[in-house]
Each structure stands twice: as structure tokens, then as C-alpha cells.
Design a protein around this motif. Structure first.
Motif, PDB file in Angstrom:
ATOM      1  N   GLU A   1       0.827  -1.210   0.000  1.00  0.00           N
ATOM      2  CA  GLU A   1       0.000   0.000   0.000  1.00  0.00           C
ATOM      3  C   GLU A   1       0.860   1.258   0.000  1.00  0.00           C
ATOM      4  O   GLU A   1       0.574   2.213  -0.725  1.00  0.00           O
ATOM      5  CB  GLU A   1      -0.901  -0.004   1.239  1.00  0.00           C
ATOM      6  N   LEU A   2       1.897   1.290   0.815  1.00  0.00           N
ATOM      7  CA  LEU A   2       2.726   2.489   0.922  1.00  0.00           C
ATOM      8  C   LEU A   2       3.672   2.644  -0.261  1.00  0.00           C
ATOM      9  O   LEU A   2       4.091   3.743  -0.587  1.00  0.00           O
ATOM     10  CB  LEU A   2       3.514   2.465   2.227  1.00  0.00           C
ATOM     11  N   GLN A   3       4.054   1.547  -0.911  1.00  0.00           N
ATOM     12  CA  GLN A   3       4.923   1.639  -2.088  1.00  0.00           C
ATOM     13  C   GLN A   3       4.239   2.419  -3.202  1.00  0.00           C
ATOM     14  O   GLN A   3       4.878   3.155  -3.967  1.00  0.00           O
ATOM     15  CB  GLN A   3       5.276   0.235  -2.571  1.00  0.00           C
ATOM     16  N   ILE A   4       2.904   2.308  -3.279  1.00  0.00           N
ATOM     17  CA  ILE A   4       2.147   3.018  -4.327  1.00  0.00           C
ATOM     18  C   ILE A   4       2.256   4.527  -4.155  1.00  0.00           C
ATOM     19  O   ILE A   4       2.175   5.277  -5.134  1.00  0.00           O
ATOM     20  CB  ILE A   4       0.659   2.575  -4.289  1.00  0.00           C
ATOM     21  N   THR A   5       2.490   4.992  -2.915  1.00  0.00           N
ATOM     22  CA  THR A   5       2.482   6.429  -2.636  1.00  0.00           C
ATOM     23  C   THR A   5       3.780   7.117  -3.028  1.00  0.00           C
ATOM     24  O   THR A   5       3.876   8.337  -2.922  1.00  0.00           O
ATOM     25  CB  THR A   5       2.227   6.677  -1.142  1.00  0.00           C
ATOM     26  N   THR A   6       4.824   6.401  -3.436  1.00  0.00           N
ATOM     27  CA  THR A   6       6.111   7.034  -3.744  1.00  0.00           C
ATOM     28  C   THR A   6       6.713   6.427  -5.006  1.00  0.00           C
ATOM     29  O   THR A   6       6.609   5.218  -5.244  1.00  0.00           O
ATOM     30  CB  THR A   6       7.097   6.875  -2.561  1.00  0.00           C
ATOM     31  N   GLN A   7       7.311   7.294  -5.808  1.00  0.00           N
ATOM     32  CA  GLN A   7       8.007   6.861  -7.017  1.00  0.00           C
ATOM     33  C   GLN A   7       9.519   6.903  -6.841  1.00  0.00           C
ATOM     34  O   GLN A   7      10.264   6.432  -7.692  1.00  0.00           O
ATOM     35  CB  GLN A   7       7.600   7.776  -8.199  1.00  0.00           C
ATOM     36  N   THR A   8       9.970   7.533  -5.726  1.00  0.00           N
ATOM     37  CA  THR A   8      11.412   7.742  -5.532  1.00  0.00           C
ATOM     38  C   THR A   8      12.007   6.832  -4.467  1.00  0.00           C
ATOM     39  O   THR A   8      13.189   6.912  -4.176  1.00  0.00           O
ATOM     40  CB  THR A   8      11.674   9.205  -5.147  1.00  0.00           C
ATOM     41  N   HIS A   9      11.173   5.986  -3.845  1.00  0.00           N
ATOM     42  CA  HIS A   9      11.658   5.095  -2.805  1.00  0.00           C
ATOM     43  C   HIS A   9      11.296   3.651  -3.157  1.00  0.00           C
ATOM     44  O   HIS A   9      10.285   3.391  -3.817  1.00  0.00           O
ATOM     45  CB  HIS A   9      11.047   5.431  -1.438  1.00  0.00           C
ATOM     46  N   GLU A  10      12.101   2.730  -2.619  1.00  0.00           N
ATOM     47  CA  GLU A  10      11.796   1.309  -2.782  1.00  0.00           C
ATOM     48  C   GLU A  10      11.758   0.663  -1.399  1.00  0.00           C
ATOM     49  O   GLU A  10      12.721   0.738  -0.633  1.00  0.00           O
ATOM     50  CB  GLU A  10      12.866   0.605  -3.626  1.00  0.00           C
ATOM     51  N   ILE A  11      10.582   0.104  -1.048  1.00  0.00           N
ATOM     52  CA  ILE A  11      10.433  -0.571   0.242  1.00  0.00           C
ATOM     53  C   ILE A  11      10.854  -2.021   0.057  1.00  0.00           C
ATOM     54  O   ILE A  11      10.206  -2.786  -0.656  1.00  0.00           O
ATOM     55  CB  ILE A  11       8.990  -0.482   0.751  1.00  0.00           C
ATOM     56  N   VAL A  12      11.976  -2.392   0.694  1.00  0.00           N
ATOM     57  CA  VAL A  12      12.523  -3.746   0.582  1.00  0.00           C
ATOM     58  C   VAL A  12      12.090  -4.541   1.810  1.00  0.00           C
ATOM     59  O   VAL A  12      12.469  -4.213   2.942  1.00  0.00           O
ATOM     60  CB  VAL A  12      14.059  -3.703   0.485  1.00  0.00           C
ATOM     61  N   CYS A  13      11.250  -5.563   1.613  1.00  0.00           N
ATOM     62  CA  CYS A  13      10.714  -6.355   2.720  1.00  0.00           C
ATOM     63  C   CYS A  13      11.553  -7.632   2.905  1.00  0.00           C
ATOM     64  O   CYS A  13      11.807  -8.372   1.939  1.00  0.00           O
ATOM     65  CB  CYS A  13       9.258  -6.743   2.445  1.00  0.00           C
ATOM     66  N   ARG A  14      11.955  -7.862   4.131  1.00  0.00           N
ATOM     67  CA  ARG A  14      12.630  -9.105   4.511  1.00  0.00           C
ATOM     68  C   ARG A  14      11.855  -9.683   5.684  1.00  0.00           C
ATOM     69  O   ARG A  14      12.175  -9.429   6.849  1.00  0.00           O
ATOM     70  CB  ARG A  14      14.084  -8.825   4.862  1.00  0.00           C
TER      71      ARG A  14
END
Length: 788
Positions: free
Chosen positions: A655-668
């Protein structure tokens, strides 16, 4: 035509004709106000002109090194002028001025607008006489004719100017000042002109600007804050260095009222101490009219009263003083004398519970403010009923004895036969005296205090303990011993000093001390008075409970101070965070109202979307405040349910990844092997805030790490960014309400997010910690117990 080509700088002028005559006014400021009030940037003398008649706003054209001025009818609050504006014979409320335009302010004041890029023309207009201007201006060339941009550029310029107006600094009610690095003022908003009318003339000699450029030059920081005192006013000044423009911008807030409130709070604390630090007596506070504001517990218990029964009542109308009309009249006169600054003292009988009458040594002491006005009256009363009774008994016994002795003497002279009778009577008189002494001893024994007699060298001579109390000392074992053998040195030393001062000055001495016994800590008050030659009497009272009450009052005052600070931070946050969306709503609404009939649906929807976004932003702010209020009051519900934590974290990250084009949320995220019991709603508050903050405070973009591992009976989640970081000195305050780090700059925020996160983690019985380094980034670690 190439619009980027540089050309000589264009100068703008107004030639004004009013009661002062004809004069040329150069237009320098980005925005200026016109009207007959002296606080305006341009003052116009005419009764037909309003106090704040019109505004001139500088509008920059895109891609051209020039600007024009927009004329707006009315003041910054949107109130129109009384007689309006006329431009080239046409009534209008706003107009972009062109070279040669003729403007009528009200009914009598005429002005013409001119531009020139010839420096010789500028010098001439600034120095020539008024009667030389008209002929010269008629031949003045319009320098903008060669710089006319395409129609689509003008349209874009007009729209950009309208949008700029919505957030223009002139709309702020607090002063805003801009200056260059040499300290020369380049811009003042109307609030600054009104608040500091001599600022433009004094420049860096004015206290508000003094030292600003030096501060910027000596430090690497770009943001500073300080307090400036001018006369009776105190201002908070925020200084921001904008390196891209070599510009220094300062924001001024008047904090005089807040400072006075802090002083009043300290004064209030002093008044409380003045009341409750009194001992062995009735005491309280009156206003100068005799209205009761406070009374201590001793006075209330004597009268069988509660404070609510007598508060805000004239003192002479309370039960204590209702014994007689004479007593009430006497008290009224005493209040009048004290209100004029006189210390009043006398003995008076007062009425207590169950119609008990007591004689008190009563006094009224005036309290003065900084200008010597009486603002409070402190009343004190010492119960001297027992003392008066003892005096009366002694006087009666002495009178009886004297009378009988005289009578017996006369009888002896008359006849020796009466000798036996005289002896008998004398024995009776002695018995009466002994009875009186016994009465006095009984009165002393009834006093609720310990009494000690000390020799001049600090030896215990005798003592009397208080009834129904246990002395935290051995009984007869300490008689004949030195103070230093009985008390610790820290207590014995001030005891000895008080004994020496009492014998030396023949004045009562008073001091408080703490004594630990049987695992408890006691606080005592000791009073010393000379009782015989080279001997003093010490009266000691246990004031442990009173001290605890004072500590409770002090803690209550501290909590009230913290609450006031929290309120101040809330007001500061709401005034700051609500101003921008409200300005956007107002601007878009006005544009739709005035220009909506000319626009297509796309443009209308754009401004309607801006209004909706602003409303959603304000709604979010209010929801955060309400949520924090529930948490603070203990009303935030905790409803754990079985859930898949790994799935939940994956969905939230998407959900939060959709809100930004300049960041990458890396899930581990570690796979969940057992079911967990957690509150999904509170988890959303926790990790939405942490991930949103990681994105917001990493303005350059980059990777946001979101980790989940399961260990023993807890889940450990980490959110790591590579952004601004938090200054080390501020890490311990980040979870406080309305707290924001000093390095966030212009990034918007309320300071509520992490406070909500902390309370949501606490409800889970978990723990949140952080590690941070400025310019490197921040790691938040959340440990949540797994409820099986």
C-alpha cells in the motif's frame, strides 16, 4: 524573440497627485499597501481614500527578466475600500498595470504608472521638481513593448500569479522580514511594517535585525531561534538562511503574553508557599477587598468548615468572624488599612466549630506587585487562648495572694492573736499558687509538641514528649548527653548553631531538619527561645504530613505547567499545519467563484481536487489529535485477534509503495509458523507511521528496509531509512506529543505520529527503540509479544 536575453533592469514608478502635491514614488518592494493610514508603504493624503485602500503585488513573468505590478482593491483581510478604484476610467477590483495607466484612488487622488530601463530617466525622476514631471513622462518610452511574450506565456504568468497569491506572505498576521547577507532589508510584509514602523529606516541598528548577519556568518547552521526584548515586549525570532538565494528570512512571534503567564505562574507558586509554609497558626489569602481566596487546614478545621463553603466570601461574613457586629466592623476596617499597604495586628475572639470561642493574635500583611500596588492580603492568626487563660489564672492568683497578704499584714499589726490565722491563709495562698503552677504544667503537657531544654554547650537538660506520639529517640537515655552523641552530625550542627544564635541575640530561631528512624523518614520543625540563663527551650513539631502536602501542591503545579506547555505546542501545531490547507481551500474556492464560468471541466476538477486533498489532510490531523487524546485518557481500545503478521506486513508495504516513485520498500519478512494474537488496527497505526516517516524524511529517495523476525515469544520488526536522521540530543524526545526534530526544515508534520506509535506499542505490552545518525538515517525497532 529570445526572452532569456538579458536587458537593462526595468524601473517602475507611480506619479501621485494628492493633498501633498505631485510626487514620484519608485516601486521597490515586492508588495506594498496604499492608504491614508501612516502604517501603509505608500501614504495617500485624501479624505476620500480609505485607511487601507489598495495593495500593489509584484508578479514575475516566466522566462523574462522583468515583472509587472498587480493592483488589488482593499486590504489584506479582503475588505474592499470605501470609494473603490478606477483604472483608465473603468471601475475594477484588480488590474495588472500597464505603462501609462491612469488610476483614481477614491474620488480625488490621481496616479499614473510608468516603467523605464534608462538609468538617466531614473535619476531624473528621483531628483526633478514636481512641475517638471508631466512633460517628461509624456515622452517616456514603454520598455515592455520589446519584451511582450507569446499569449500562452502571458496566460501561464497570470495563472501562476493567482496561485502565488493564495500563499503570499502578506496574508500572515506575524511579521516576516527578508534581508541580504549585508543586512540590508529587501522585503517587509505589512505585519512587519505595522509592528516595527522604524525598521526600514534603522536597518541593522534595529534590535530585531541586530546581529542577524553575524549569527549567519559564524555558524554552519541555516536555522536559528532567539528571543528579542524591545521595551515591554518580548519576541521569538526564527532566522532562516536560504543559501540558494543568498537571502536571510526571519519570522517574528510576539510571546509577551506567554512570558507574563509564566511569571504569573511563578508568582502563584510563591503565594501558595506564603500560605502553607506558616506553622502553628491559622492562615490564608484575601484579595484587597477582603474576599477569601485560600485558607489553610488548621483554620478550616477549627471552624468546622470546608474551603468550598467560604471561598470567594468576604472574610467578615464567615463563621469565624460572626461572633458580633463589632468584630465584623473591626475586621472591615483592618482590611481597608491593609489594602492601603499597612501591616495590621491585634487580638480578637473568633467562633469555631460547636460554638467554640478562641482568642487569636491576628495580623494582615499586604503583598505588593512590581509597581507597589497591593494585590493580596495574607492573614495569620495564632491561637493564644491557652496563653491568655494562663495569664488570667496567674493574674487572678497573684491578685488574690497580694490581697490576702496585705490583709494579713494589717491584721498582724492590729493583733498578734491573728498570727495563726494568717499562717493558715498564707498556706492556702501558696496552695493556690501551686495549683496555678500545676494548671500551667497541664497546659504545657497538652501541647502537641516535643519540648527540650538545652544548656549553652548543647547538653540535653530535660524534655517533654508530645501526647499520643512516639519520639524517634531513646527516652531518658539521651538526657545529660551532647547533641552530637544523639543526632547525626548533619542534624546536630544546625541545632548547635541555633542554640548559640538564640543565646547571643535573645531572638527566636527556627529551622527544619530531616530524621530517619525505624525505616521511616520524618521532617521536623524546631523553634528555639531563651528559657533561663545559659539555657534554651526547643519546641519541635512533626511536619512530615505538611511537607508531603506541599510536595503534592508543587507536583500539581508542575503538571499544570506541563499541561500549559502541551497546550501551547498544540496551538502552535494547529495554527501552522491548518494554515496551508485552509489557504489552499480559500484560494481554490475564490478562483472557482470568480473564474469557474470561464474554465473547462479539467481545470475545475483540478481545483476541486485541491480542496478535497486539503480537507482530507485536515481530517487526518484531527483524527491524529483525537486518537492521541483517547490514548492519553486511557480510552484507546486494545482488541487482539488471531492474525497472520507476515501477510499483514506484506500488504501494508505494498500500500505504501504506491504512494512514492522515488523510494523502494525492501521487505525481509520471516514466514510465520504460529498464529499470533495482536490488534490489527493498532499495528496499522504503528507501521503506517514508521514507514511514512521513513519515506517523508528521506527526501532524496532510496531504499526503505522493512524486516520481520520471530524470536521465542516475540515478534521483532525493524524500519530503516537512509535519510535526514535525528540529532543525538533529541532522540529521547521523539515520542513526546507535538515534538519535531530541529533538522526537518520545511517538511510538514504535526509531531503526533511517533506519540501514537509509542502508545500503540505500549498497549501491546511491547517496546520501541531507535538508533539514528544525522545525514545517515534512522532504525526503529519494535518488539511485540506473541499472545498464543
Amino acid at each position: 524573440m529570445d526572452f532569456s536575453t538579458s536587458s537593462p533592469k526595468i524601473q517602475h514608478f507611480l506619479v501621485i497627485e494628492d493633498e501633498l502635491g505631485k510626487r514620484t514614488v519608485p516601486l521597490i518592494d515586492s508588495t506594498c499597501s496604499l492608504g491614508r493610514d501612516p502604517s501603509n508603504s505608500i501614504v495617500i493624503k485624501s479624505p476620500s481614500v480609505s485607511r487601507q485602500h489598495a495593495l500593489l503585488m509584484r508578479v514575475t513573468k516566466p522566462d523574462i527578466d522583468s515583472h509587472l505590478f498587480r493592483l488589488i482593491d482593499g486590504n489584506l483581510q479582503g475588505k474592499r475600500s470605501m470609494n473603490g478604484l478606477t483604472v483608465n476610467g473603468q471601475k475594477c477590483t484588480t488590474h495588472d498595470l500597464n505603462h501609462g495607466d491612469e488610476v483614481m484612488f477614491g474620488q480625488e487622488v490621481r496616479a499614473r504608472y510608468y516603467m523605464t530601463n534608462n538609468i538617466a530617466d531614473v535619476h531624473f525622476l528621483e531628483s526633478c521638481e514636481s512641475d517638471e514631471v508631466t512633460g517628461f513622462l509624456s515622452n517616456l518610452h514603454n520598455p515592455m513593448q520589446s519584451q511582450t511574450p507569446p499569449s500562452e506565456v502571458l496566460a501561464h504568468s497570470n495563472e501562476a500569479a493567482i496561485v502565488r497569491l493564495a500563499s503570499f506572505p502578506e496574508l500572515f498576521t506575524n511579521p516576516i522580514i527578508e534581508s541580504n547577507l549585508n543586512g540590508k532589508i529587501t522585503y517587509l510584509n505589512p505585519a512587519a511594517v505595522a509592528q516595527f514602523p522604524q525598521l526600514r529606516e534603522m536597518q541593522t541598528d534595529h534590535p530585531i535585525m541586530a546581529g542577524v548577519t553575524t549569527l549567519i556568518g559564524q555558524e554552519d547552521e541555516k536555522n536559528f531561534a532567539r528571543e528579542v526584548e524591545i521595551g515591554s515586549q518580548i519576541f521569538e525570532q526564527s532566522v532562516h538562511y536560504i543559501a540558494e538565494s543568498d537571502l536571510i528570512r526571519t519570522y517574528i512571534v510576539d510571546i509577551t503574553k506567554r512570558k507574563r503567564m509564566e511569571a504569573a505562574l511563578k508568582d502563584s507558586e510563591r503565594r501558595f508557599k506564603a500560605i502553607f509554609n506558616q506553622t502553628f497558626q491559622f492562615s490564608g489569602l484575601l484579595n484587597p477587598d477582603g474576599i477569601l481566596l485560600e485558607a489553610n487546614q488548621t483554620a478550616l478545621e477549627f471552624g468546622g468548615l470546608h474551603l468550598d463553603d467560604v471561598i470567594n466570601t468576604p472574610l467578615w461574613e464567615t463563621r469565624w468572624w460572626s461572633k458580633s457586629a463589632e468584630t465584623q466592623s473591626r475586621l472591615k476596617n483592618a482590611v481597608i488599612e491593609a489594602a492601603w499597604g499597612k501591616f495590621v495586628r491585634y487580638e480578637v475572639d473568633i467562633l469555631g466549630a460547636e460554638d467554640k470561642v478562641a482568642t487569636i493574635d491576628f495580623s494582615l500583611k499586604p503583598v505588593h506587585d512590581e509597581v507597589d500596588n497591593v494585590v493580596l492580603l495574607i492573614f495569620e492568626g495564632r491561637d493564644i487562648s491557652d496563653h491568655k487563660q494562663v495569664e488570667s489564672d496567674l493574674q487572678r492568683a497573684h491578685s488574690e495572694l497580694e490581697q490576702r497578704v496585705q490583709q494579713r499584714t494589717v491584721e498582724l499589726k492590729q493583733s498578734n492573736e491573728h498570727l495563726r490565722s494568717e499562717i493558715v491563709e498564707r498556706q492556702r495562698a501558696e496552695a493556690a499558687l501551686q495549683s496555678s503552677v500545676a494548671t500551667n504544667r497541664a497546659l504545657i503537657n497538652a501541647m502537641p509538641d516535643w519540648m527540650f531544654r538545652f544548656s549553652a554547650d548543647g547538653i540535653f537538660v530535660n524534655y517533654k514528649d508530645a501526647p499520643n506520639t512516639k519520639l524517634p529517640l531513646p527516652s531518658e537515655a539521651f538526657l545529660g548527653k551532647s547533641l552530637y552523641d544523639v543526632f547525626p552530625k548533619a542534624t546536630a550542627q544546625p541545632f548547635m548553631e541555633c542554640i548559640e544564635k538564640t543565646l547571643d541575640r535573645h531572638e527566636m530561631q527556627l529551622f527544619e531538619y530531616q530524621f530517619d528512624a525505624e525505616g521511616n523518614s520524618f521532617v521536623f520543625e524546631a523553634r528555639f527561645a531563651v528559657s533561663a540563663e545559659n539555657e534554651v527551650m526547643a519546641v519541635i513539631r512533626d511536619i512530615t504530613e505538611r511537607k508531603r502536602a506541599e510536595d503534592d501542591i508543587r507536583n500539581a503545579l508542575n503538571k499544570e505547567r506541563e499541561l500549559n506547555e502541551l497546550k501551547s505546542r498544540f496551538v502552535a501545531m494547529t495554527s501552522h499545519e491548518f494554515r496551508t490547507p485552509l489557504a489552499t481551500i480559500l484560494s481554490s474556492a475564490e478562483l472557482l467563484e470568480h473564474y469557474g464560468h470561464k474554465w473547462d471541466e479539467t481545470r475545475k476538477l483540478k481545483h476541486l481536487s485541491q480542496i478535497q486533498q486539503s480537507v482530507d489532510h485536515m481530517t487526518g490531523l484531527l483524527n491524529d489529535v483525537l486518537l492521541l487524546g483517547k490514548a492519553e485518557s486511557g480510552n484507546l481500545a486494545f482488541n487482539p485477534v488471531p492474525m497472520q503478521l507476515t501477510e499483514f506486513c506484506t500488504g501494508l508495504a505494498e500500500e505504501l509503495q504506491i504512494t512514492t516513485q522515488t523510494h523502494e520498500i525492501v521487505c525481509r519478512l520471516q514466514e510465520q509458523l504460529t498464529e499470533v494474537q495482536m490488534d490489527e488496527k493498532l499495528l496499522r497505526h504503528i507501521f503506517t507511521n514508521l514507514l511514512s516517516n521513513a519515506i517523508k524524511y528521506s527526501p532524496q529517495g532510496g531504499i526503505i528496509n522493512f524486516d520481520l523476525v520471530f524470536e521465542s515469544d516475540e515478534a521483532i520488526l525493524k524500519v530503516q531509512d537512509h535519510g535526514l536522521g535525528i540529532p543525538p540530543s533529541e532522540c529521547s524526545h521523539v515520542f513526546n506529543s507535538f515534538n519535531r526534530a530541529t533538522n526537518v526544515g520545511n517538511i510538514s508534520g504535526t509531531g503526533l505520529g511517533l506519540a501514537i506509535v509509542k502508545r500503540s506499542v505500549d498497549l501491546h505490552g511491547g517496546e520501541i527503540t531507535l538508533t539514528s545518525q544525522e545525514t545517515v538515517g534512522t532504525i526503529f525497532t519494535v518488539r511485540l509479544p506473541i499472545y498464543k
